[in-house]
Design a protein around this motif. Sequence first.
Motif, PDB file in Angstrom:
ATOM      1  N   VAL A 139       0.838  -1.198   0.000  1.00  0.00           N
ATOM      2  CA  VAL A 139       0.000   0.000   0.000  1.00  0.00           C
ATOM      3  C   VAL A 139       0.875   1.252   0.000  1.00  0.00           C
ATOM      4  O   VAL A 139       0.598   2.222  -0.715  1.00  0.00           O
ATOM      5  CB  VAL A 139      -0.988  -0.013   1.182  1.00  0.00           C
ATOM      6  N   ALA A 140       1.943   1.239   0.773  1.00  0.00           N
ATOM      7  CA  ALA A 140       2.845   2.402   0.818  1.00  0.00           C
ATOM      8  C   ALA A 140       3.458   2.671  -0.558  1.00  0.00           C
ATOM      9  O   ALA A 140       3.518   3.825  -0.998  1.00  0.00           O
ATOM     10  CB  ALA A 140       3.943   2.175   1.857  1.00  0.00           C
ATOM     11  N   GLU A 141       3.889   1.625  -1.237  1.00  0.00           N
ATOM     12  CA  GLU A 141       4.470   1.806  -2.570  1.00  0.00           C
ATOM     13  C   GLU A 141       3.438   2.341  -3.560  1.00  0.00           C
ATOM     14  O   GLU A 141       3.710   3.276  -4.322  1.00  0.00           O
ATOM     15  CB  GLU A 141       5.052   0.492  -3.094  1.00  0.00           C
ATOM     16  N   LEU A 142       2.246   1.765  -3.535  1.00  0.00           N
ATOM     17  CA  LEU A 142       1.194   2.221  -4.439  1.00  0.00           C
ATOM     18  C   LEU A 142       0.800   3.669  -4.156  1.00  0.00           C
ATOM     19  O   LEU A 142       0.623   4.465  -5.078  1.00  0.00           O
ATOM     20  CB  LEU A 142      -0.028   1.306  -4.336  1.00  0.00           C
ATOM     21  N   ARG A 143       0.689   4.024  -2.875  1.00  0.00           N
ATOM     22  CA  ARG A 143       0.311   5.401  -2.520  1.00  0.00           C
ATOM     23  C   ARG A 143       1.379   6.404  -2.958  1.00  0.00           C
ATOM     24  O   ARG A 143       1.051   7.501  -3.404  1.00  0.00           O
ATOM     25  CB  ARG A 143       0.085   5.513  -1.018  1.00  0.00           C
ATOM     26  N   SER A 144       2.630   6.028  -2.846  1.00  0.00           N
ATOM     27  CA  SER A 144       3.683   6.988  -3.166  1.00  0.00           C
ATOM     28  C   SER A 144       3.938   7.121  -4.673  1.00  0.00           C
ATOM     29  O   SER A 144       4.466   8.134  -5.109  1.00  0.00           O
ATOM     30  CB  SER A 144       4.987   6.614  -2.447  1.00  0.00           C
ATOM     31  N   HIS A 145       3.550   6.131  -5.449  1.00  0.00           N
ATOM     32  CA  HIS A 145       3.854   6.171  -6.886  1.00  0.00           C
ATOM     33  C   HIS A 145       2.618   6.275  -7.789  1.00  0.00           C
ATOM     34  O   HIS A 145       2.765   6.391  -9.003  1.00  0.00           O
ATOM     35  CB  HIS A 145       4.642   4.921  -7.290  1.00  0.00           C
ATOM     36  N   SER A 146       1.419   6.193  -7.218  1.00  0.00           N
ATOM     37  CA  SER A 146       0.228   6.182  -8.061  1.00  0.00           C
ATOM     38  C   SER A 146      -0.876   7.058  -7.473  1.00  0.00           C
ATOM     39  O   SER A 146      -1.538   6.665  -6.507  1.00  0.00           O
ATOM     40  CB  SER A 146      -0.284   4.750  -8.241  1.00  0.00           C
ATOM     41  N   SER A 147      -1.088   8.202  -8.077  1.00  0.00           N
ATOM     42  CA  SER A 147      -2.195   9.060  -7.639  1.00  0.00           C
ATOM     43  C   SER A 147      -3.532   8.370  -7.938  1.00  0.00           C
ATOM     44  O   SER A 147      -4.518   8.572  -7.237  1.00  0.00           O
ATOM     45  CB  SER A 147      -2.125  10.426  -8.327  1.00  0.00           C
ATOM     46  N   GLU A 148      -3.544   7.544  -8.965  1.00  0.00           N
ATOM     47  CA  GLU A 148      -4.751   6.793  -9.310  1.00  0.00           C
ATOM     48  C   GLU A 148      -5.122   5.824  -8.193  1.00  0.00           C
ATOM     49  O   GLU A 148      -6.293   5.700  -7.829  1.00  0.00           O
ATOM     50  CB  GLU A 148      -4.493   6.041 -10.614  1.00  0.00           C
ATOM     51  N   PHE A 149      -4.125   5.128  -7.646  1.00  0.00           N
ATOM     52  CA  PHE A 149      -4.380   4.228  -6.521  1.00  0.00           C
ATOM     53  C   PHE A 149      -4.949   5.017  -5.349  1.00  0.00           C
ATOM     54  O   PHE A 149      -5.925   4.607  -4.731  1.00  0.00           O
ATOM     55  CB  PHE A 149      -3.098   3.503  -6.081  1.00  0.00           C
ATOM     56  N   GLU A 150      -4.342   6.146  -5.044  1.00  0.00           N
ATOM     57  CA  GLU A 150      -4.786   6.948  -3.907  1.00  0.00           C
ATOM     58  C   GLU A 150      -6.231   7.407  -4.094  1.00  0.00           C
ATOM     59  O   GLU A 150      -7.027   7.372  -3.163  1.00  0.00           O
ATOM     60  CB  GLU A 150      -3.855   8.139  -3.698  1.00  0.00           C
ATOM     61  N   ALA A 151      -6.585   7.800  -5.302  1.00  0.00           N
ATOM     62  CA  ALA A 151      -7.970   8.226  -5.575  1.00  0.00           C
ATOM     63  C   ALA A 151      -8.951   7.074  -5.364  1.00  0.00           C
ATOM     64  O   ALA A 151     -10.032   7.271  -4.802  1.00  0.00           O
ATOM     65  CB  ALA A 151      -8.081   8.767  -6.995  1.00  0.00           C
ATOM     66  N   CYS A 152      -8.579   5.886  -5.773  1.00  0.00           N
ATOM     67  CA  CYS A 152      -9.440   4.716  -5.570  1.00  0.00           C
ATOM     68  C   CYS A 152      -9.470   4.318  -4.097  1.00  0.00           C
ATOM     69  O   CYS A 152     -10.512   3.918  -3.569  1.00  0.00           O
ATOM     70  CB  CYS A 152      -8.950   3.533  -6.402  1.00  0.00           C
ATOM     71  N   ARG A 153      -8.334   4.433  -3.431  1.00  0.00           N
ATOM     72  CA  ARG A 153      -8.232   4.016  -2.022  1.00  0.00           C
ATOM     73  C   ARG A 153      -9.117   4.857  -1.120  1.00  0.00           C
ATOM     74  O   ARG A 153      -9.777   4.333  -0.229  1.00  0.00           O
ATOM     75  CB  ARG A 153      -6.771   4.106  -1.563  1.00  0.00           C
ATOM     76  N   ILE A 154      -9.184   6.161  -1.363  1.00  0.00           N
ATOM     77  CA  ILE A 154      -9.923   7.025  -0.442  1.00  0.00           C
ATOM     78  C   ILE A 154     -11.438   6.916  -0.592  1.00  0.00           C
ATOM     79  O   ILE A 154     -12.168   7.422   0.245  1.00  0.00           O
ATOM     80  CB  ILE A 154      -9.481   8.503  -0.546  1.00  0.00           C
ATOM     81  N   ASP A 155     -11.925   6.228  -1.637  1.00  0.00           N
ATOM     82  CA  ASP A 155     -13.385   6.081  -1.716  1.00  0.00           C
ATOM     83  C   ASP A 155     -13.894   4.892  -0.896  1.00  0.00           C
ATOM     84  O   ASP A 155     -15.085   4.657  -0.805  1.00  0.00           O
ATOM     85  CB  ASP A 155     -13.871   6.053  -3.171  1.00  0.00           C
ATOM     86  N   HIS A 156     -12.982   4.134  -0.294  1.00  0.00           N
ATOM     87  CA  HIS A 156     -13.306   3.069   0.681  1.00  0.00           C
ATOM     88  C   HIS A 156     -14.151   1.937   0.108  1.00  0.00           C
ATOM     89  O   HIS A 156     -14.889   1.285   0.828  1.00  0.00           O
ATOM     90  CB  HIS A 156     -13.993   3.649   1.922  1.00  0.00           C
ATOM     91  N   THR A 157     -14.043   1.671  -1.171  1.00  0.00           N
ATOM     92  CA  THR A 157     -14.760   0.560  -1.779  1.00  0.00           C
ATOM     93  C   THR A 157     -14.151  -0.760  -1.309  1.00  0.00           C
ATOM     94  O   THR A 157     -12.937  -0.910  -1.258  1.00  0.00           O
ATOM     95  CB  THR A 157     -14.666   0.635  -3.315  1.00  0.00           C
ATOM     96  N   VAL A 158     -15.014  -1.708  -0.947  1.00  0.00           N
ATOM     97  CA  VAL A 158     -14.588  -3.063  -0.614  1.00  0.00           C
ATOM     98  C   VAL A 158     -15.395  -3.996  -1.504  1.00  0.00           C
ATOM     99  O   VAL A 158     -16.617  -3.921  -1.534  1.00  0.00           O
ATOM    100  CB  VAL A 158     -14.843  -3.403   0.875  1.00  0.00           C
ATOM    101  N   LEU A 159     -14.711  -4.861  -2.254  1.00  0.00           N
ATOM    102  CA  LEU A 159     -15.400  -5.769  -3.172  1.00  0.00           C
ATOM    103  C   LEU A 159     -14.978  -7.205  -2.915  1.00  0.00           C
ATOM    104  O   LEU A 159     -13.810  -7.496  -2.817  1.00  0.00           O
ATOM    105  CB  LEU A 159     -15.087  -5.410  -4.625  1.00  0.00           C
ATOM    106  N   GLU A 160     -15.959  -8.078  -2.844  1.00  0.00           N
ATOM    107  CA  GLU A 160     -15.694  -9.498  -2.652  1.00  0.00           C
ATOM    108  C   GLU A 160     -15.910 -10.302  -3.925  1.00  0.00           C
ATOM    109  O   GLU A 160     -15.386 -11.371  -4.064  1.00  0.00           O
ATOM    110  CB  GLU A 160     -16.611 -10.063  -1.561  1.00  0.00           C
ATOM    111  N   ARG A 161     -16.702  -9.800  -4.847  1.00  0.00           N
ATOM    112  CA  ARG A 161     -17.059 -10.620  -6.004  1.00  0.00           C
ATOM    113  C   ARG A 161     -15.878 -10.786  -6.951  1.00  0.00           C
ATOM    114  O   ARG A 161     -14.987  -9.951  -7.025  1.00  0.00           O
ATOM    115  CB  ARG A 161     -18.247 -10.041  -6.742  1.00  0.00           C
ATOM    116  N   SER A 162     -15.931 -11.866  -7.697  1.00  0.00           N
ATOM    117  CA  SER A 162     -14.876 -12.127  -8.659  1.00  0.00           C
ATOM    118  C   SER A 162     -15.382 -12.134 -10.088  1.00  0.00           C
ATOM    119  O   SER A 162     -14.609 -12.030 -11.012  1.00  0.00           O
ATOM    120  CB  SER A 162     -14.223 -13.483  -8.368  1.00  0.00           C
ATOM    121  N   THR A 163     -16.688 -12.261 -10.278  1.00  0.00           N
ATOM    122  CA  THR A 163     -17.207 -12.343 -11.644  1.00  0.00           C
ATOM    123  C   THR A 163     -17.298 -10.975 -12.290  1.00  0.00           C
ATOM    124  O   THR A 163     -17.352  -9.960 -11.613  1.00  0.00           O
ATOM    125  CB  THR A 163     -18.603 -12.984 -11.661  1.00  0.00           C
ATOM    126  N   GLY A 164     -17.316 -10.963 -13.591  1.00  0.00           N
ATOM    127  CA  GLY A 164     -17.465  -9.695 -14.276  1.00  0.00           C
ATOM    128  C   GLY A 164     -17.127  -9.814 -15.741  1.00  0.00           C
ATOM    129  O   GLY A 164     -17.084 -10.903 -16.306  1.00  0.00           O
TER     130      GLY A 164
END
Length: 160
Positions: free
Chosen positions: A41-66
């Motif tokens: 998480v630390a690596e993703l937060r420091s190198h990816s603003s996209e990750f940080e934007a997704c992280r702060i919306d607090h989405t939790v997903l369990e499904r695997s289909t799609g």
Amino acid sequence: MLAPAASAGQLDWRRIARETVGHLRAGHARHPGGPQMAPLVAELRSHSSEFEACRIDHTVLERSTGSKRVHHPEAGELRLHYDILFLGPRVAVFLDGCFWHGWPEHATRPRANAEWWRTKLDRNISRDRETTAHLTAEGWTVLGFWEHQPPRRWPTQSRT
């Protein structure tokens, strides 16, 4: 999210990125304090603003289909329906319903609106074959299981 090539062919990259972060959150919830989570998480937060934007919306997903829409350099736009994808080892797992995917021994066809249903169910079977052929040609291992089969038979069957 750290490799630009990972998102290059994904036509729905924002959705895929958000779902991936949601799956990461769900995994963290199942294994809190896992020794690999904090550095990842630390690596993703420091190198990816996209990750940080997704992280702060607090989405939790369990499904695997799609489904994923990807752009293949030769085949063009493809829509892949899956139950579970393991991207690293390139394994796709499908759990097929007997009615929707035409199990030959006991799938039934509705009598009402029979032509519409025949077309619909035949297209499902055709799409299954196309998806399997495409993934196999791209070097994926494709595993398929029928909903009525006991799970003890699942680990050894490939989808054909």
